[in-house]
Design a protein around this motif. Structure first.
Motif, PDB file in Angstrom:
ATOM      1  N   VAL A 182       6.103 -20.966  72.452  1.00 17.77           N
ATOM      2  CA  VAL A 182       5.216 -19.695  72.704  1.00 17.77           C
ATOM      3  C   VAL A 182       3.745 -20.015  72.200  1.00 17.77           C
ATOM      4  N   MET A 183       3.463 -20.743  71.126  1.00 14.31           N
ATOM      5  CA  MET A 183       2.144 -20.992  70.488  1.00 14.31           C
ATOM      6  C   MET A 183       1.286 -21.987  71.506  1.00 14.31           C
ATOM      7  N   GLY A 184       2.097 -23.081  71.956  1.00 20.53           N
ATOM      8  CA  GLY A 184       0.994 -24.027  72.908  1.00 20.53           C
ATOM      9  C   GLY A 184       0.851 -23.270  74.161  1.00 20.53           C
ATOM     10  N   HIS A 228       1.312 -29.941  79.562  1.00 22.08           N
ATOM     11  CA  HIS A 228       2.686 -30.961  79.422  1.00 22.08           C
ATOM     12  C   HIS A 228       3.735 -30.230  78.568  1.00 22.08           C
ATOM     13  N   ASN A 229       4.913 -30.464  78.942  1.00 18.70           N
ATOM     14  CA  ASN A 229       5.989 -30.058  78.017  1.00 18.70           C
ATOM     15  C   ASN A 229       7.034 -31.171  77.993  1.00 18.70           C
ATOM     16  N   ARG A 230       7.791 -31.370  77.105  1.00 16.62           N
ATOM     17  CA  ARG A 230       8.545 -32.707  77.091  1.00 16.62           C
ATOM     18  C   ARG A 230       9.865 -32.075  78.457  1.00 16.62           C
ATOM     19  N   SER A 231      10.357 -30.825  78.197  1.00 15.77           N
ATOM     20  CA  SER A 231      11.043 -30.530  79.335  1.00 15.77           C
ATOM     21  C   SER A 231      10.180 -29.534  80.444  1.00 15.77           C
ATOM     22  N   VAL A 232      10.242 -29.997  81.625  1.00 18.98           N
ATOM     23  CA  VAL A 232       9.221 -29.679  82.522  1.00 18.98           C
ATOM     24  C   VAL A 232       9.364 -28.068  83.100  1.00 18.98           C
ATOM     25  N   GLU A 233      10.439 -27.521  82.747  1.00 14.99           N
ATOM     26  CA  GLU A 233      10.777 -26.124  83.015  1.00 14.99           C
ATOM     27  C   GLU A 233       9.723 -25.167  82.411  1.00 14.99           C
ATOM     28  N   LYS A 234       9.396 -25.444  80.983  1.00 12.22           N
ATOM     29  CA  LYS A 234       8.147 -24.853  80.300  1.00 12.22           C
ATOM     30  C   LYS A 234       6.842 -24.821  81.066  1.00 12.22           C
ATOM     31  N   THR A 235       6.623 -25.902  81.426  1.00 11.43           N
ATOM     32  CA  THR A 235       5.259 -26.121  82.081  1.00 11.43           C
ATOM     33  C   THR A 235       5.386 -25.223  83.416  1.00 11.43           C
ATOM     34  N   ILE A 261      -1.448 -31.070  70.431  1.00  8.16           N
ATOM     35  CA  ILE A 261      -0.024 -31.343  70.127  1.00  8.16           C
ATOM     36  C   ILE A 261       0.287 -29.730  69.658  1.00  8.16           C
ATOM     37  N   MET A 262       1.351 -29.381  70.395  1.00  6.82           N
ATOM     38  CA  MET A 262       2.036 -28.032  69.733  1.00  6.82           C
ATOM     39  C   MET A 262       3.105 -27.986  69.836  1.00  6.82           C
ATOM     40  N   VAL A 263       3.989 -29.005  69.039  1.00 10.88           N
ATOM     41  CA  VAL A 263       5.522 -29.164  69.114  1.00 10.88           C
ATOM     42  C   VAL A 263       6.066 -28.844  67.853  1.00 10.88           C
ATOM     43  N   LYS A 264       7.176 -28.840  67.770  1.00  6.27           N
ATOM     44  CA  LYS A 264       7.825 -28.404  66.240  1.00  6.27           C
ATOM     45  C   LYS A 264       7.414 -29.256  65.309  1.00  6.27           C
ATOM     46  N   ALA A 265       6.912 -28.891  64.317  1.00  9.31           N
ATOM     47  CA  ALA A 265       6.346 -29.800  62.957  1.00  9.31           C
ATOM     48  C   ALA A 265       7.461 -30.485  62.471  1.00  9.31           C
ATOM     49  N   ALA A 285      -2.059 -29.073  66.163  1.00 10.22           N
ATOM     50  CA  ALA A 285      -2.470 -27.578  65.882  1.00 10.22           C
ATOM     51  C   ALA A 285      -1.121 -26.642  65.401  1.00 10.22           C
ATOM     52  N   GLY A 286      -0.029 -27.469  65.062  1.00  5.39           N
ATOM     53  CA  GLY A 286       1.075 -26.830  64.381  1.00  5.39           C
ATOM     54  C   GLY A 286       1.082 -26.753  63.008  1.00  5.39           C
ATOM     55  N   ASN A 287       1.996 -26.276  62.409  1.00  2.00           N
ATOM     56  CA  ASN A 287       2.204 -26.242  61.112  1.00  2.00           C
ATOM     57  C   ASN A 287       2.613 -27.410  60.061  1.00  2.00           C
ATOM     58  N   SER A 288       1.811 -28.350  60.323  1.00  6.46           N
ATOM     59  CA  SER A 288       2.290 -29.497  59.585  1.00  6.46           C
ATOM     60  C   SER A 288       1.989 -29.478  58.119  1.00  6.46           C
TER      61      SER A 288
HETATM   62  P1  NAP Z   1       8.624 -24.540  68.028  1.00 13.36           P
HETATM   63  O1  NAP Z   1       9.730 -23.711  68.479  1.00 13.36           O
HETATM   64  O2  NAP Z   1       8.118 -24.965  66.843  1.00 13.36           O
HETATM   65  O3  NAP Z   1       8.542 -25.947  68.836  1.00 13.36           O
HETATM   66  C1  NAP Z   1       9.095 -25.904  70.357  1.00 13.36           C
HETATM   67  C2  NAP Z   1       8.319 -27.121  70.940  1.00 13.36           C
HETATM   68  O4  NAP Z   1       8.442 -28.185  70.519  1.00 13.36           O
HETATM   69  C3  NAP Z   1       8.773 -27.237  72.378  1.00 13.36           C
HETATM   70  O5  NAP Z   1       7.778 -27.206  73.378  1.00 13.36           O
HETATM   71  C4  NAP Z   1       9.655 -28.396  72.161  1.00 13.36           C
HETATM   72  O6  NAP Z   1       9.956 -29.015  73.865  1.00 13.36           O
HETATM   73  C5  NAP Z   1       8.697 -29.295  71.624  1.00 13.36           C
HETATM   74  N1  NAP Z   1       9.582 -30.081  71.139  1.00 13.36           N
HETATM   75  C6  NAP Z   1      10.581 -30.178  69.811  1.00 13.36           C
HETATM   76  N2  NAP Z   1      10.771 -31.454  69.747  1.00 13.36           N
HETATM   77  C7  NAP Z   1      10.273 -32.398  70.356  1.00 13.36           C
HETATM   78  C8  NAP Z   1      10.142 -33.867  70.398  1.00 13.36           C
HETATM   79  N3  NAP Z   1      10.922 -34.601  69.720  1.00 13.36           N
HETATM   80  N4  NAP Z   1       9.288 -34.260  71.282  1.00 13.36           N
HETATM   81  C9  NAP Z   1       8.407 -33.494  71.967  1.00 13.36           C
HETATM   82  N5  NAP Z   1       8.558 -32.181  72.198  1.00 13.36           N
HETATM   83  C10 NAP Z   1       9.535 -31.715  71.245  1.00 13.36           C
HETATM   84  O7  NAP Z   1       7.212 -24.048  69.005  1.00 13.36           O
HETATM   85  P2  NAP Z   1       6.427 -22.868  68.361  1.00 13.36           P
HETATM   86  O8  NAP Z   1       7.005 -21.531  68.039  1.00 13.36           O
HETATM   87  O9  NAP Z   1       5.455 -22.503  69.792  1.00 13.36           O
HETATM   88  O10 NAP Z   1       5.346 -23.619  67.268  1.00 13.36           O
HETATM   89  C11 NAP Z   1       4.827 -24.509  67.486  1.00 13.36           C
HETATM   90  C12 NAP Z   1       3.947 -25.060  66.250  1.00 13.36           C
HETATM   91  O11 NAP Z   1       2.950 -24.046  65.976  1.00 13.36           O
HETATM   92  C13 NAP Z   1       4.800 -25.316  64.988  1.00 13.36           C
HETATM   93  O12 NAP Z   1       4.313 -26.224  64.147  1.00 13.36           O
HETATM   94  C14 NAP Z   1       4.812 -23.981  64.302  1.00 13.36           C
HETATM   95  O13 NAP Z   1       5.111 -23.856  63.003  1.00 13.36           O
HETATM   96  C15 NAP Z   1       3.351 -23.397  64.451  1.00 13.36           C
HETATM   97  N6  NAP Z   1       2.843 -22.008  64.501  1.00 13.36           N
HETATM   98  C16 NAP Z   1       3.823 -21.161  64.752  1.00 13.36           C
HETATM   99  C17 NAP Z   1       3.357 -19.817  64.657  1.00 13.36           C
HETATM  100  C18 NAP Z   1       4.267 -18.821  65.340  1.00 13.36           C
HETATM  101  O14 NAP Z   1       3.912 -17.622  65.111  1.00 13.36           O
HETATM  102  N7  NAP Z   1       5.334 -18.967  65.820  1.00 13.36           N
HETATM  103  C19 NAP Z   1       2.303 -19.591  64.070  1.00 13.36           C
HETATM  104  C20 NAP Z   1       1.398 -20.552  63.705  1.00 13.36           C
HETATM  105  C21 NAP Z   1       1.837 -21.715  63.949  1.00 13.36           C
HETATM  106  P3  NAP Z   1      11.066 -28.570  74.418  1.00 13.36           P
HETATM  107  O15 NAP Z   1      10.712 -27.475  75.479  1.00 13.36           O
HETATM  108  O16 NAP Z   1      11.292 -29.665  75.652  1.00 13.36           O
HETATM  109  O17 NAP Z   1      12.237 -28.401  73.804  1.00 13.36           O
END
Ligand code: NAP
Length: 479
Positions: free
Chosen positions: A12-14, A31-38, A72-76, A100-103
């Motif tokens: 959702v964020m990316g 780009h996304n690891r799994s192409v379905e999201k792209t 990069i906007m993947v899981k922290a 740009a994630g919550n690292s």
């Molecule tokens: P998320 O649920 O934290 O992460 C899912 C994404 O990470 C998917 O695109 C997933 O790819 C990818 N991913 C997970 N493991 C991976 C790996 N080993 N290699 C490559 N890709 C991987 O997503 P999000 O909610 O959009 O949040 C993204 C970041 O923003 C996080 O750090 C979160 O804390 C931060 N954030 C979120 C919010 C919010 O309101 N949600 C607000 C501010 C900041 P697949 O689709 O292939 O699984």
């Protein structure tokens, strides 16, 4: 056509950030690891701007103009390291990797140092505003090198929220500064929500005001100096009626608050810095206590209330609660900003508190009218050592303090927990006190551990021979 920026991680964020860049006129490689999201993104929103579809990080990198910018906007956590490890061999000197994630800011510091050795820029960016903010304009807190900001900043500023036409995005400092500032923002957000909860609890259980009536009160408060996004949405949540039961929605939600960790990180970091963020800490602990539902169930049968029948509440109790809420909120901001000052010294960051306050005025969850005043308090002239010392705020809090004391004592006598109202008042009183009982603490530490103490008005370090003849000797400084 080469893309201006690449985004990997399209949850959702990316996805929303990528759309925001595209809607702002940039060409975005996705780009996304799994192409379905792209493909899902392209199918639903591909017509919103210029996107370049890629299926691998190699394709993503080769589709970018130089210096390359890869966001990069993947899981922290470990996933960020995994993506960085795959990206680095594909990049050239001067390219910019953005997280740009919550690292955690310590991870960002480590990653920045490691990529700098390879001639790459690593920029940890705090982004606040949730899903909607990411799409329509978040508050953005970038760290990393100043040089990388020159190449990246204008793009981030363009997609950020605007306050009076000014972007809520500025370079905040080197390496992990951006993620640190975002972490403290989230800590303040915890306290902000907890003080609203305490006000709600008092209005309900001391004054007997039902949620739907409280909605009107919060709406009214939103027209005062409390005006903020969180007060505004509190009115909406309190007005909501559950369609299944006809009860206020707030009465059918399980009263156990979750957390993802940034509040906890703020408190851990504050403990390491010796920074007294008591309001933020109490709000994290309040969520912890709310989650101990088994213990709470037992406590109701075994722990005595020992409360008093107050007869009548203080006159104008609702206004008292409003003032106590404002004063406690102000203390949480003061503590958060004070923590930023301590961190600036410790990590060698040139954090500018007026600029940081300005970033939080729009786009983010803690946006509030108060932040404009906070910005002005630090803008120009000698900055106050503590936000509460700025003349605007010392005056406001002086007006509020009698009401604040009445509310805390009423809550205590009625047995209504107000951890942030009460601890913020104690912090305020602690700051004001001429002498604190810390002198006795030092005496006790010297007694059992020969930890020594310093004397008022006499230079040096001293120890009393407690187990001997109790005379005082000059001691080697062990501080
Ligand atoms: P998320 O649920 O934290 O992460 C899912 C994404 O990470 C998917 O695109 C997933 O790819 C990818 N991913 C997970 N493991 C991976 C790996 N080993 N290699 C490559 N890709 C991987 O997503 P999000 O909610 O959009 O949040 C993204 C970041 O923003 C996080 O750090 C979160 O804390 C931060 N954030 C979120 C919010 C919010 O309101 N949600 C607000 C501010 C900041 P697949 O689709 O292939 O699984």
């Amino acid at each position: 056509m080469l893309a201006n920026i690449g985004v990997t991680g399209l949850a959702v964020m990316g996805a929303n950030l990528a759309r925001n860049f595209a809607r702002s006129g940039y060409t975005v490689a996705i780009h996304n690891r799994s192409v379905e999201k792209t493909d899902a993104l392209l199918e639903a929103h591909g017509d919103e701007g210029s996107f370049v579809r890629t299926e691998s990080l190699e394709q993503l990198v080769s589709s970018l103009e130089k210096p390359r910018r890869v966001l990069i906007m993947v899981k922290a956590g470990a996933p960020v390291d995994s993506v960085i490890d795959q990206l680095v061999p594909l990049l050239d000197e001067g390219d910019i990797v953005i997280d740009a994630g919550n690292s955690h800011f310590d991870d960002t510091r480590r990653r920045e140092a490691s990529l700098a050795e390879k001639g790459l820029h690593f920029v940890g960016v705090g982004v606040s505003g949730g899903e909607e903010g990411a799409l329509l304009g978040p508050s953005i807190m970038p760290g990393g090198s100043r040089e990388s900001y020159d190449a990246l900043g204008p793009m981030l500023e363009k997609i950020s929220a605007k306050y009076d036409g000014e972007p809520c995005c500025r370079w905040v400092g080197t390496d992990g500064a951006g993620h640190f500032v975002k972490m403290v923002h989230n800590g303040i957000e915890y306290a902000d929500m907890q003080v609203i909860g305490e006000a709600f609890d008092l209005l309900r259980h001391a004054a007997g005001i039902e949620p739907c009536e409280q909605a009107a009160i919060f709406e009214e408060w939103n027209r005062t100096e409390l005006s903020s996004y969180l007060i505004e949405i509190t009115a909406e949540v309190l007005a909501q009626v559950d369609s299944k039961t006809g009860k206020p929605l707030v009465d059918v939600i399980v009263d156990s608050a979750g957390q993802k960790g940034t509040g906890r990180w703020t408190v851990i970091s504050a403990l390491e810095l010796g920074s007294p963020v008591s309001g933020i800490a109490e709000s994290v602990f309040a969520r912890g206590l709310s989650s101990q539902r088994d213990q709470r169930a037992v406590a109701q049968g075994v722990l005595a209330a020992g409360t008093e029948d107050l007869g009548q509440l203080p006159a104008d109790f609702v206004e008292d609660v409003r003032q106590a809420l404002f004063a406690s909120k102000l203390v949480s901001y003061a503590q958060g900003l004070d923590m930023l000052s301590s961190a600036a010294g410790h990590y060698n960051w040139d954090l500018k508190l007026d600029e940081i306050a300005s970033l939080w005025r729009a786009g983010c969850i803690i946006r509030a009218r108060l932040l404009d005043e906070i910005m002005k308090a630090y803008d120009g002239g000698e900055a106050p050592k503590n936000l509460l010392f700025a003349p605007t705020f010392s005056r406001v809090i002086a007006d509020a303090v009698p009401a604040w004391r009445r509310v805390v004592s009423t809550a205590v006598r009625l047995g209504i927990p107000v951890p942030v109202f009460a601890s913020s008042l104690s912090y305020y009183d602690g700051l004001r006190r001429d002498r604190l009982p810390a002198a006795l603490t030092q005496g006790l530490r010297d007694y059992f551990g020969a930890h020594t103490y310093q004397r008022v008005g006499i230079e040096g370090t001293f120890h009393t021979l407690w187990s001997g003849d109790k005379t005082e000797i000059e001691a080697v400084d062990t501080h």
